[in-house]
Design a protein around this motif. Structure first.
Motif, PDB file in Angstrom:
ATOM      1  N   HIS A  38      34.455  55.104  13.455  1.00 11.69           N
ATOM      2  CA  HIS A  38      34.036  53.945  12.680  1.00 11.69           C
ATOM      3  C   HIS A  38      32.517  53.807  12.689  1.00 11.69           C
ATOM      4  CE1 HIS A  38      38.072  52.501  11.989  1.00 11.69           C
ATOM      5  NE2 HIS A  38      38.340  52.520  13.293  1.00 11.69           N
ATOM      6  N   TRP A  48      31.151  39.461  13.979  1.00  8.02           N
ATOM      7  CA  TRP A  48      31.529  39.409  12.572  1.00  8.02           C
ATOM      8  C   TRP A  48      33.040  39.523  12.444  1.00  8.02           C
ATOM      9  CZ3 TRP A  48      27.909  38.191   9.038  1.00  8.02           C
ATOM     10  CH2 TRP A  48      26.567  38.349   9.403  1.00  8.02           C
ATOM     11  N   SER A  50      36.038  41.016  11.563  1.00  6.36           N
ATOM     12  CA  SER A  50      36.479  42.337  11.117  1.00  6.36           C
ATOM     13  C   SER A  50      37.704  42.258  10.212  1.00  6.36           C
ATOM     14  CB  SER A  50      36.779  43.230  12.328  1.00  6.36           C
ATOM     15  OG  SER A  50      37.781  42.636  13.144  1.00  6.36           O
ATOM     16  N   SER A  51      38.553  41.247  10.425  1.00  6.54           N
ATOM     17  CA  SER A  51      39.759  41.129   9.598  1.00  6.54           C
ATOM     18  C   SER A  51      39.426  40.785   8.144  1.00  6.54           C
ATOM     19  CB  SER A  51      40.693  40.063  10.174  1.00  6.54           C
ATOM     20  OG  SER A  51      40.066  38.787  10.189  1.00  6.54           O
ATOM     21  N   GLY A  53      36.591  41.982   6.695  1.00 13.22           N
ATOM     22  CA  GLY A  53      35.669  43.008   6.216  1.00 13.22           C
ATOM     23  C   GLY A  53      36.265  43.799   5.059  1.00 13.22           C
ATOM     24  N   TYR A 106      29.792  47.737   2.574  1.00 11.03           N
ATOM     25  CA  TYR A 106      30.662  47.051   3.527  1.00 11.03           C
ATOM     26  C   TYR A 106      30.251  45.586   3.583  1.00 11.03           C
ATOM     27  CZ  TYR A 106      32.595  45.453   7.975  1.00 11.03           C
ATOM     28  OH  TYR A 106      33.251  44.744   8.943  1.00 11.03           O
ATOM     29  N   THR A 108      31.267  41.521   5.096  1.00 13.65           N
ATOM     30  CA  THR A 108      32.040  40.730   6.048  1.00 13.65           C
ATOM     31  C   THR A 108      31.375  39.365   6.208  1.00 13.65           C
ATOM     32  OG1 THR A 108      32.993  40.708   8.290  1.00 13.65           O
ATOM     33  CG2 THR A 108      30.764  41.582   8.052  1.00 13.65           C
ATOM     34  N   SER A 212      37.714  45.439  20.192  1.00 15.39           N
ATOM     35  CA  SER A 212      37.078  46.253  19.157  1.00 15.39           C
ATOM     36  C   SER A 212      36.614  47.597  19.716  1.00 15.39           C
ATOM     37  CB  SER A 212      35.897  45.486  18.546  1.00 15.39           C
ATOM     38  OG  SER A 212      35.215  46.282  17.608  1.00 15.39           O
TER      39      SER A 212
END
Length: 383
Positions: A38, A48, A50-51, A53, A106, A108, A212
């Motif tokens: 990643h 941040w 992540s779900s 993003g 990307y 988020t 994470s």
């Protein structure tokens, strides 16, 4: 031309990032992609979401004024609306690869403030291999450092260095050396070096960080990740981590702590007599280790935490990182010089040290117009 007009940072610089953007070195993420790992977009804003993003890819045709094109059925097409329907019309002739640029983005939101957003954008093309080495970090919304959560993720390069150093040195030695070199790129505490993981996380933010990091390490093992997400993680969180955090412990100094410190000293000298110079070096490292943790406690790092009466000296980690070395030294010295002695006998200070009031009462429990002394007041001898 825009790349030539801005400084290219190794990471997003610390400080307030409200409605701003930076150019950031993206070489490390390119190498991570080649090994199916990643990407890491580090900054000091906190965690941040992540779900939430999202990753977006878009192709552009340079020879047609950067026109937006789409790859459908192995053919590049343009998108048109006809009869209320969206149609993809193949381009004739098909463009060559050198005239196509692909944008990757990307996006988020900040976990504690979903209105604050982050976009990371980079480009790649077959005609320029260096194009993806630079990424654009964009921040939209208002981010206030003073109101931000204290937790900031540890830099991924710091964690990689910890792994390499621990292969050759003792854990405590690694912690002391990295904090001496540069406290901005050092592990937060010795627990992070010991890597106790999600079971011993002190709060939900640390649990999320450990979660994470574990997922990143096991990205190439989908079967284990499935078992971890569906079975192992929920049980650890519910039956191990959460009960430990609810019970809590009062971190007060007792004789047990003193005995523990005696053992630390014996372990440091390997239970053997030492020559004076060697003993001085080892004692210095031990004291330096305590001061590093004491200083780290001011910005919610290290192995210690401030008691309530000194809470006024705490500072958010994100703000601490923006201070100069001289400013940090001054803050730490002010903390060390506070002996908590009252400057005036009539001043009463709250237990957390944040508020002080002047006690104007000149006698004990004496009400206005009261002539008689309180019953509990001791009488003075006449002779």
């Amino acid at each position: 031309m825009v790349f030539l007009s801005r400084i290219i940072f190794e990471d997003a610089p610390p400080g307030n990032k409200s409605n701003t953007w930076f150019l950031v070195n993206n070489v490390d993420n390119m190498s991570r992609k080649t090994s199916n790992r990643h990407s890491k977009y580090y900054d000091d804003c906190g965690i941040w979401e992540s779900s939430k993003g999202k990753v977006f890819h878009q192709d552009y045709l340079l020879s047609d004024n950067f026109r937006t094109i789409f790859l459908k059925n192995d053919q590049y097409c343009t998108k048109v609306r006809q009869g209320g329907k969206t149609l993809f019309v193949p381009i004739t002739p098909q463009p060559d690869s050198e005239s196509i640029v692909t944008m990757h983005r990307y996006s988020t939101v900040l976990k504690e403030n979903n209105s604050f957003k982050k976009h990371v954008t980079w480009f790649n093309s077959s005609f320029d291999n260096d194009l993806p080495s630079i990424a654009v970090y964009e921040y939209s919304g208002t981010y206030c450092l003073e109101n931000a959560k204290n937790y900031v993720r540890t830099h991924p390069k710091t964690l990689d260095k910890v792994v390499d150093e621990c292969a050759l040195k003792d854990n405590k030695e690694v912690f002391i050396q990295m904090n001496r070199d540069n406290s901005l790129h050092a592990p937060r505490d010795t627990k992070q070096i010991r890597d106790q993981g999600i079971a011993s996380a002190d709060d939900t933010l640390q649990f999320a960080r450990a979660d994470s990091e574990l997922k990143d390490l096991c990205a190439n093992h989908p079967q284990f990740l499935k078992y971890y997400e569906q079975s192992f993680k929920p049980r650890v969180e519910e039956f191990v981590n959460a009960p430990n955090r609810r019970l809590g412990t009062k971190q007060m100094w007792t004789n047990n702590n003193a005995e523990s410190m005696n053992r630390v000293m014996k372990v440091a000298v390997n239970w053997k007599p030492q020559h004076a110079p060697d003993l001085v070096d080892k004692l210095f490292d031990m004291v330096d280790f305590q001061f590093i943790n004491l200083r780290s406690a001011l910005h919610h790092s290290g192995d210690y935490m401030l008691v309530n009466s000194y809470k006024q000296y705490t500072i958010a980690d994100a703000i601490w990182k923006t201070k100069s070395d001289e400013e940090k030294r001054k803050l730490f010295n002010n903390f060390l010089q506070d002996s908590k002695k009252r400057k005036h006998e009539n001043i009463i200070t709250s237990s957390d040290g944040l508020y002080s009031v002047v006690n104007k009462a000149k006698s004990i429990a004496k009400k206005p117009m009261q002539r008689k002394r309180p019953r509990t007041e001791r009488a003075e001898k006449r002779h």
